[in-house]
Design a protein around this motif. Structure first.
Motif, PDB file in Angstrom:
ATOM      1  N   UNK A  48       0.964  -1.215  -0.173  1.00 42.81           N
ATOM      2  CA  UNK A  48       0.101   0.049   0.316  1.00 42.81           C
ATOM      3  C   UNK A  48       0.763   1.153  -0.141  1.00 42.81           C
ATOM      4  N   UNK A  49       2.241   1.190   0.131  1.00 44.11           N
ATOM      5  CA  UNK A  49       3.267   2.297   0.189  1.00 44.11           C
ATOM      6  C   UNK A  49       3.262   2.565  -1.130  1.00 44.11           C
ATOM      7  N   UNK A  50       3.095   3.914  -1.680  1.00 45.67           N
ATOM      8  CA  UNK A  50       3.214   4.252  -2.864  1.00 45.67           C
ATOM      9  C   UNK A  50       4.754   4.916  -3.366  1.00 45.67           C
ATOM     10  N   UNK A  51       5.197   4.203  -4.260  1.00 51.23           N
ATOM     11  CA  UNK A  51       6.563   4.748  -4.626  1.00 51.23           C
ATOM     12  C   UNK A  51       6.566   5.804  -5.946  1.00 51.23           C
ATOM     13  N   UNK A  52       6.074   5.401  -6.879  1.00 54.01           N
ATOM     14  CA  UNK A  52       5.953   6.258  -8.162  1.00 54.01           C
ATOM     15  C   UNK A  52       4.467   5.582  -8.925  1.00 54.01           C
ATOM     16  N   UNK A  53       3.980   6.121  -9.641  1.00 53.79           N
ATOM     17  CA  UNK A  53       2.668   5.563 -10.312  1.00 53.79           C
ATOM     18  C   UNK A  53       3.039   4.453 -11.232  1.00 53.79           C
ATOM     19  N   UNK A  54       4.056   4.319 -11.843  1.00 57.00           N
ATOM     20  CA  UNK A  54       4.548   3.366 -12.774  1.00 57.00           C
ATOM     21  C   UNK A  54       5.282   2.371 -12.152  1.00 57.00           C
ATOM     22  N   UNK A  55       5.833   2.553 -11.011  1.00 55.28           N
ATOM     23  CA  UNK A  55       6.620   1.469 -10.274  1.00 55.28           C
ATOM     24  C   UNK A  55       5.547   0.824  -9.379  1.00 55.28           C
ATOM     25  N   UNK A  56       4.562   1.677  -8.842  1.00 60.79           N
ATOM     26  CA  UNK A  56       3.506   0.838  -7.928  1.00 60.79           C
ATOM     27  C   UNK A  56       2.793  -0.464  -8.581  1.00 60.79           C
TER      28      UNK A  56
END
Length: 191
Positions: free
Chosen positions: A4-12
């Motif tokens: 549930x931790x967002x890193x980057x929209x493409x990497x998530x």
């Protein structure tokens, strides 16, 4: 739950793998009218998630995605009149679109191990298949951008889950390169 931790929209969504035949493409800013377009010839290198507070990040991203390309392989195709250097005193001369704010390319022009390279944000490519990120750099710096310190174990775990080993500097190979370059500069000739 680290997913549930967002890193980057493409990497998530998981790290997309590169294709062997990627030979460059066109980076485009976020403007709908007169977008800035930058051509990058050839492959990119050292793509990574970056937690520093200087790099451009898309909305909702905690980390940016950054890679390099040789300076002589990067050229402005369209609407370069909209570009301005974000911080003229910085090592990386980040040229950003003055309308949408996207950093389009950032050459390193002064004496440094990365001189001759331009930093780019590969998710701005119109084409797919570019080199996937291989690590995360300057991870602790996301605290400076507002991530709570008690979240950092989860952030590091999420990066590991995505196959992006987290470092609070650059990857060991890049740090070895910088140290080797510096050591060679410091060798005194024999008299």
């Amino acid at each position: 739950m680290t997913s549930s931790i967002s890193i980057h929209p493409l990497l998530d969504k998981g790290v997309s793998k590169s294709t062997a035949d990627f030979s460059g493409g066109v980076l485009i800013c976020a403007c709908t009218e007169r977008p800035v377009k930058i051509r990058v010839e050839g492959a990119i290198a050292h793509n990574h998630a970056c937690g520093c507070t200087k790099c451009w990040k898309p909305e909702g991203a905690v980390f940016s995605m950054v890679a390099v390309a040789p300076h002589d392989k990067v050229s402005v195709l369209e609407n370069g009149d909209k570009l301005a250097v974000v911080d003229p005193s910085a090592l990386i001369q980040r040229h950003a679109c003055t309308e949408c704010g996207v950093h389009m390319y950032g050459p390193v022009e002064r004496d440094h191990p990365f001189q001759g390279l331009d930093f780019i944000h590969p998710e701005r490519f119109q084409e797919s298949g570019w080199q996937e990120p291989g690590f995360a750099a300057f991870v602790s710096s996301v605290i400076e951008a507002g991530v709570e310190p008690e979240m950092m174990d989860g952030v590091r775990q999420r990066l590991n889950d995505l196959g992006l080993p987290p470092y609070d500097c650059l990857s060991p190979g890049l740090m070895d390169y910088i140290a080797s370059w510096t050591a060679q500069r410091n060798v005194k000739p024999n008299n």
